[in-house]
Structure formats: structure tokens, C-alpha cells
Design a protein around this motif. Sequence first.
Motif, PDB file in Angstrom:
ATOM      1  N   LYS A 361       0.835  -1.212   0.000  1.00  9.40           N
ATOM      2  CA  LYS A 361       0.000   0.000   0.000  1.00  9.40           C
ATOM      3  C   LYS A 361       0.863   1.254   0.000  1.00  9.40           C
ATOM      4  O   LYS A 361       0.617   2.193  -0.771  1.00  9.40           O
ATOM      5  CB  LYS A 361      -0.920  -0.017   1.213  1.00  9.40           C
ATOM      6  CG  LYS A 361      -1.846   1.196   1.319  1.00  9.40           C
ATOM      7  CD  LYS A 361      -1.282   2.307   2.204  1.00  9.40           C
ATOM      8  CE  LYS A 361      -1.165   1.866   3.645  1.00  9.40           C
ATOM      9  NZ  LYS A 361      -0.658   2.981   4.520  1.00  9.40           N
ATOM     10  N   ASP A 362       1.894   1.290   0.831  1.00  8.11           N
ATOM     11  CA  ASP A 362       2.763   2.468   0.894  1.00  8.11           C
ATOM     12  C   ASP A 362       3.450   2.716  -0.442  1.00  8.11           C
ATOM     13  O   ASP A 362       3.553   3.866  -0.905  1.00  8.11           O
ATOM     14  CB  ASP A 362       3.816   2.299   1.995  1.00  8.11           C
ATOM     15  CG  ASP A 362       3.220   2.338   3.395  1.00  8.11           C
ATOM     16  OD1 ASP A 362       2.078   2.818   3.531  1.00  8.11           O
ATOM     17  OD2 ASP A 362       3.892   1.884   4.341  1.00  8.11           O
ATOM     18  N   MET A 363       3.935   1.662  -1.085  1.00  5.64           N
ATOM     19  CA  MET A 363       4.595   1.800  -2.376  1.00  5.64           C
ATOM     20  C   MET A 363       3.629   2.308  -3.436  1.00  5.64           C
ATOM     21  O   MET A 363       3.944   3.205  -4.225  1.00  5.64           O
ATOM     22  CB  MET A 363       5.196   0.459  -2.798  1.00  5.64           C
ATOM     23  CG  MET A 363       5.960   0.487  -4.123  1.00  5.64           C
ATOM     24  SD  MET A 363       4.900   0.175  -5.548  1.00  5.64           S
ATOM     25  CE  MET A 363       4.548  -1.575  -5.320  1.00  5.64           C
ATOM     26  N   VAL A 364       2.423   1.741  -3.459  1.00  4.22           N
ATOM     27  CA  VAL A 364       1.436   2.134  -4.462  1.00  4.22           C
ATOM     28  C   VAL A 364       1.010   3.586  -4.265  1.00  4.22           C
ATOM     29  O   VAL A 364       0.904   4.356  -5.233  1.00  4.22           O
ATOM     30  CB  VAL A 364       0.219   1.188  -4.406  1.00  4.22           C
ATOM     31  CG1 VAL A 364      -0.956   1.754  -5.195  1.00  4.22           C
ATOM     32  CG2 VAL A 364       0.603  -0.192  -4.930  1.00  4.22           C
ATOM     33  N   VAL A 365       0.778   3.997  -3.049  1.00  2.00           N
ATOM     34  CA  VAL A 365       0.387   5.387  -2.798  1.00  2.00           C
ATOM     35  C   VAL A 365       1.496   6.344  -3.234  1.00  2.00           C
ATOM     36  O   VAL A 365       1.227   7.394  -3.832  1.00  2.00           O
ATOM     37  CB  VAL A 365       0.033   5.591  -1.312  1.00  2.00           C
ATOM     38  CG1 VAL A 365      -0.162   7.070  -0.994  1.00  2.00           C
ATOM     39  CG2 VAL A 365      -1.223   4.815  -0.946  1.00  2.00           C
ATOM     40  N   GLU A 366       2.745   5.976  -2.957  1.00  2.00           N
ATOM     41  CA  GLU A 366       3.863   6.825  -3.382  1.00  2.00           C
ATOM     42  C   GLU A 366       3.915   6.936  -4.904  1.00  2.00           C
ATOM     43  O   GLU A 366       4.167   8.023  -5.452  1.00  2.00           O
ATOM     44  CB  GLU A 366       5.182   6.242  -2.850  1.00  2.00           C
ATOM     45  CG  GLU A 366       6.390   7.145  -3.074  1.00  2.00           C
ATOM     46  CD  GLU A 366       6.246   8.505  -2.421  1.00  2.00           C
ATOM     47  OE1 GLU A 366       6.759   9.490  -2.997  1.00  2.00           O
ATOM     48  OE2 GLU A 366       5.609   8.589  -1.346  1.00  2.00           O
ATOM     49  N   GLU A 367       3.679   5.830  -5.609  1.00  6.89           N
ATOM     50  CA  GLU A 367       3.656   5.884  -7.075  1.00  6.89           C
ATOM     51  C   GLU A 367       2.472   6.703  -7.579  1.00  6.89           C
ATOM     52  O   GLU A 367       2.598   7.426  -8.572  1.00  6.89           O
ATOM     53  CB  GLU A 367       3.593   4.452  -7.643  1.00  6.89           C
ATOM     54  CG  GLU A 367       4.848   3.620  -7.392  1.00  6.89           C
ATOM     55  CD  GLU A 367       6.098   4.266  -7.963  1.00  6.89           C
ATOM     56  OE1 GLU A 367       6.070   4.658  -9.153  1.00  6.89           O
ATOM     57  OE2 GLU A 367       7.086   4.393  -7.226  1.00  6.89           O
ATOM     58  N   MET A 368       1.340   6.606  -6.908  1.00  9.39           N
ATOM     59  CA  MET A 368       0.180   7.401  -7.306  1.00  9.39           C
ATOM     60  C   MET A 368       0.437   8.884  -7.113  1.00  9.39           C
ATOM     61  O   MET A 368      -0.013   9.718  -7.913  1.00  9.39           O
ATOM     62  CB  MET A 368      -1.053   6.962  -6.515  1.00  9.39           C
ATOM     63  CG  MET A 368      -1.614   5.614  -6.945  1.00  9.39           C
ATOM     64  SD  MET A 368      -3.122   5.163  -6.028  1.00  9.39           S
ATOM     65  CE  MET A 368      -3.639   3.688  -6.923  1.00  9.39           C
ATOM     66  N   ARG A 369       1.169   9.234  -6.075  1.00 16.29           N
ATOM     67  CA  ARG A 369       1.483  10.650  -5.856  1.00 16.29           C
ATOM     68  C   ARG A 369       2.296  11.238  -7.014  1.00 16.29           C
ATOM     69  O   ARG A 369       2.161  12.420  -7.335  1.00 16.29           O
ATOM     70  CB  ARG A 369       2.256  10.823  -4.538  1.00 16.29           C
ATOM     71  CG  ARG A 369       1.419  10.608  -3.296  1.00 16.29           C
ATOM     72  CD  ARG A 369       2.131  11.085  -2.033  1.00 16.29           C
ATOM     73  NE  ARG A 369       1.256  10.962  -0.873  1.00 16.29           N
ATOM     74  CZ  ARG A 369       1.387  10.060   0.087  1.00 16.29           C
ATOM     75  NH1 ARG A 369       2.399   9.202   0.036  1.00 16.29           N
ATOM     76  NH2 ARG A 369       0.544  10.009   1.092  1.00 16.29           N
ATOM     77  N   LYS A 370       3.111  10.408  -7.651  1.00 16.08           N
ATOM     78  CA  LYS A 370       3.940  10.891  -8.759  1.00 16.08           C
ATOM     79  C   LYS A 370       3.114  11.220  -9.996  1.00 16.08           C
ATOM     80  O   LYS A 370       3.495  12.083 -10.785  1.00 16.08           O
ATOM     81  CB  LYS A 370       4.996   9.836  -9.123  1.00 16.08           C
ATOM     82  CG  LYS A 370       6.015   9.555  -8.038  1.00 16.08           C
ATOM     83  CD  LYS A 370       6.943   8.414  -8.463  1.00 16.08           C
ATOM     84  CE  LYS A 370       7.911   8.041  -7.367  1.00 16.08           C
ATOM     85  NZ  LYS A 370       8.785   6.888  -7.753  1.00 16.08           N
ATOM     86  N   VAL A 371       1.992  10.524 -10.170  1.00 16.78           N
ATOM     87  CA  VAL A 371       1.233  10.671 -11.415  1.00 16.78           C
ATOM     88  C   VAL A 371      -0.151  11.281 -11.207  1.00 16.78           C
ATOM     89  O   VAL A 371      -0.796  11.674 -12.184  1.00 16.78           O
ATOM     90  CB  VAL A 371       1.094   9.301 -12.117  1.00 16.78           C
ATOM     91  CG1 VAL A 371       2.470   8.752 -12.481  1.00 16.78           C
ATOM     92  CG2 VAL A 371       0.333   8.302 -11.259  1.00 16.78           C
ATOM     93  N   LEU A 372      -0.598  11.351  -9.964  1.00 20.98           N
ATOM     94  CA  LEU A 372      -1.906  11.936  -9.654  1.00 20.98           C
ATOM     95  C   LEU A 372      -1.708  13.059  -8.641  1.00 20.98           C
ATOM     96  O   LEU A 372      -1.716  12.827  -7.427  1.00 20.98           O
ATOM     97  CB  LEU A 372      -2.851  10.871  -9.080  1.00 20.98           C
ATOM     98  CG  LEU A 372      -3.178   9.673  -9.977  1.00 20.98           C
ATOM     99  CD1 LEU A 372      -3.996   8.638  -9.210  1.00 20.98           C
ATOM    100  CD2 LEU A 372      -3.927  10.120 -11.224  1.00 20.98           C
ATOM    101  N   PRO A 373      -1.506  14.287  -9.113  1.00 17.68           N
ATOM    102  CA  PRO A 373      -1.204  15.396  -8.194  1.00 17.68           C
ATOM    103  C   PRO A 373      -2.241  15.586  -7.091  1.00 17.68           C
ATOM    104  O   PRO A 373      -1.896  16.038  -5.985  1.00 17.68           O
ATOM    105  CB  PRO A 373      -1.165  16.615  -9.138  1.00 17.68           C
ATOM    106  CG  PRO A 373      -0.858  16.055 -10.489  1.00 17.68           C
ATOM    107  CD  PRO A 373      -1.509  14.709 -10.525  1.00 17.68           C
TER     108      PRO A 373
END
Length: 465
Positions: A361-373
Motif C-alpha cells: 500500500k505504501d509503495m502504491v500510494v507513493e507511485e500514485m502521488r507521482k502521477v496523480l497530483p
Amino acid sequence: MTDTNTHSDTLIIGGGLAGIATALRLVESGQKVTVVETRKRLGGRATSFEDPTTDDLLDNCQHVLLRCCTNLIDLYQRLGMANQIQWHKTFYFCNNTGHIDVMQSDDLPAPTHLTSSMMGFKGMSWSEKFAISKGMLAVMKLGIEGRKKWHHRSFADWLKEHKQPAGAIQKFWACVTISALNEQPQNMAADYALQVFQEAFCANSDAYQMGLPLVPLVKLYDSAQEKIEKSGGQVRLRTSAHKLLFEDGKITGLKTGDGNILTADHYVCTVPFDRCAKLCNDAMLKADSRLKPLGQFGVSPIIGIHIWFSHVVMNLPHMALTQSPLHWIFNKDTDGAGWQHLHGVISAADDLVSLSADQIKDMVVEEMRKVLPKVGTLEPVQYRVVKEKRATFRLSPGIDDIRPGPTGAIDNLILAGDWTDSGWPATMEGAARSGYRAAGAILNQGDNLLIPNLPDDLLYEFITG
């Protein structure tokens, strides 16, 4: 004990896509079938589960189909569910800086229909786009027979031989094939990767379009049970297959977990290869060469994560991430409270499947932050990680040497499932094709039940000769 009320024309072990496809084609031809399925509903691995915290039906992973999946589309039509597939003509690719490129077809014939949009990709350099163009031309010129010659080599070998730069591989070739084949380029049989590009991107201008179910996956198959039972057949849910009984060169029955013995004229085994192996005794392995390599298949995992944010953070219907361990994000809409439900998919997840749910979950949220401002500093209000550790068979170079056909020395034992020789990789289309091949074998129709591929556009035919 033998259940005397259950002799069928055909007994089908497994109620996944292959089993459903087999059953429907057989009952349409007047056969009485029995389907044995361990789960409480049909659908197999391409299914849904009830979230114990919310009672919502969640898909175990986001399954998609393309317009070139002609047999799967035909199966949904037979189930009366074709109208529950929403087709997308536009794809969104996002790089690690959050830049989004759009791929969509224009009015030109295949294989030029995607050229203008791909040439406009800002996330690729001109040298990368030029290399991809040369590579795609090489893919087309190979044809079917040419690609088969690459079966015992990896797709990474093909990319190296055709001088594809690292950026082009990461942003295009690997992005497509990892999602489609659930394997890394260095580990996948090159011919199946080439098939993806030939059939989905080059041959027909509609073939690339992506279909997403509008309902939970399990609901796509609910009508199958009704169709089977209306024809005089049976669907035995929550019934485990324990052992195939073998005598005088034939299967004589299936012993179930509750001790009953079910009999039929033909037996179709559609369960995964490891389960199939457990159903067979040593005499069967010696009698039928199809069964001997069952222990040689490898598996490749997929991780899905359902994640909810307190408000809308993504407006696009889906997004393919080109430089991320997270490969896809699908927008599953918002609920009555305004929470947005996103579904992330990580294919070929060998290096990540051992992580805890919190770590994923932590990894996915961090990746989402990069592409979903809009995610910003938000944390999910809820999440559910689903690890499919044995999601697909591993599509290694040379895998076709051990993929069995539907028929063999034990002539009343038919094999089906995406891992069998369907002509396709480990996909829902492959499962549907295998089911149609199994039904064709029983009905003495060979491969005549298979639905033809989409027709090649004339320009593609000219280029490929």
C-alpha cells in the motif's frame, strides 16, 4: 459410492472460463453436462470476492480484454453479457514525471492507425520513437511463421537484436508486454510478445480497443449455470474433485471430496496444471504423454490493490504507468460518500509478492502521488491488497514444448485451460479458446468451433505479403 443420477455425456472439472466455454458449446449441441466447481460461484480465477469489511464485491484483479479477443467476446455474447463490457478507444500512458500521452486511432487503416498519436508522445525522444517504428515494421514483416521461429528465445533477445534502446523498451515494449503476458521481457517467449503486437496493434484498426467490465467479474458468469441446468445438466458448486478413476485405458469416473463418484462418457479437466496433476495417478501419467510434463510449469504472480481516497483524485478512466513498479491504475468510480475507488495492478510481481500488505500500500500510494497530483498528502481511507501468487503459468521460452493439446492417448480425457495449447498466452482469450477446442474435440468438429480472428486490414496484408 457411485451417484447413479449423475451420469452425463460430459463431466467438466472446473467452473472457470475454460469450463464455462466448454459447457456452453456442448449444451448448445444437445449434450447433458455436469460441471464440478470447488468455489461457491462460477468464474474461476477471473472472479470477485466479498469484502468482509464492507460486503462489497471486489474483483480479485482487473481483467481486461481487447477487440482481438474474438472467442472471449463470443463467450460473453452467449452468456448475454456483451452489453456489460465498456469499450475504450483511448489509452493514457503516464511517465514518472506525471506527463500523460494519449494513444488513439485515427481514420487511417492498420497498421498506420496509431502512428500519428504515438508520434506525438512527449514522454519519448524522437530517437526512441524512430526505434519503435523500425521495430514495429520488423514485427509485421515476420508474419506468423516468422514469429514462431522465435519461440525458444526471449523477447529481450529480440529487442536486443533489433537494437531497441532502453528508453523505448521501458516506455513501450515492456509496458505493453508485462501487462499482457505477466512476465518480464527477459523471461517471456518472444513469439507470444510478437503476437501481441501483430494482432492487437498492427493487423486490424479496431483490435487494440480495450474492454472493461461494467459489473463485478463474477456477475458476468451467473447466466452460465441457468443455461446448463435448463439443458438438463448440473452445476455442482462447493464440490471438490479428488481423483480421476482410470481403468483399461479410459477414465471411468471422478471421485469427489465428499466420496461420491460421478460418471460420464467424456471428462474435461479445465483446472490449473498443478490441480490436474493431483487428479491423475501414476498409470495415467504413463499412459498419456500430455500428463507427464504437468510438474514442469512455472507460475507468475499478480498483485491487485483496491484503494479508496476521501475525494476524487483521478478523472481519467485508466492509466498505464511506463516507468513504475505499478503498471496500471483503473478508475472504479465514487461511492455515495464521495470516496473514489481506484484499482492498481502490478504484473510479474515476483519481487514484490513477499511484501506485507502495508508495504505494498505504501509503495502504491507513493507511485500514485507521482502521477496523480490530487493525491498530494492524502492517505487512503481504506485499501485491500489481493496477491494472486499463481495468477498465470510462466510463459518461458520453449513453453509450447509442454503445453498439451485437448486430446491424447486417454481418448475420453480432454484437457482445457489457458495453460493448454490454445495458440494464445495465459489470458482469458486463451481460456475461452481452450474451452471451444475441448468442445470441438468431443463433438468431432476439431477447431471448427473457434471464432476467426478479426480480418487483417488490406494495408497490413500488403506489408506482410
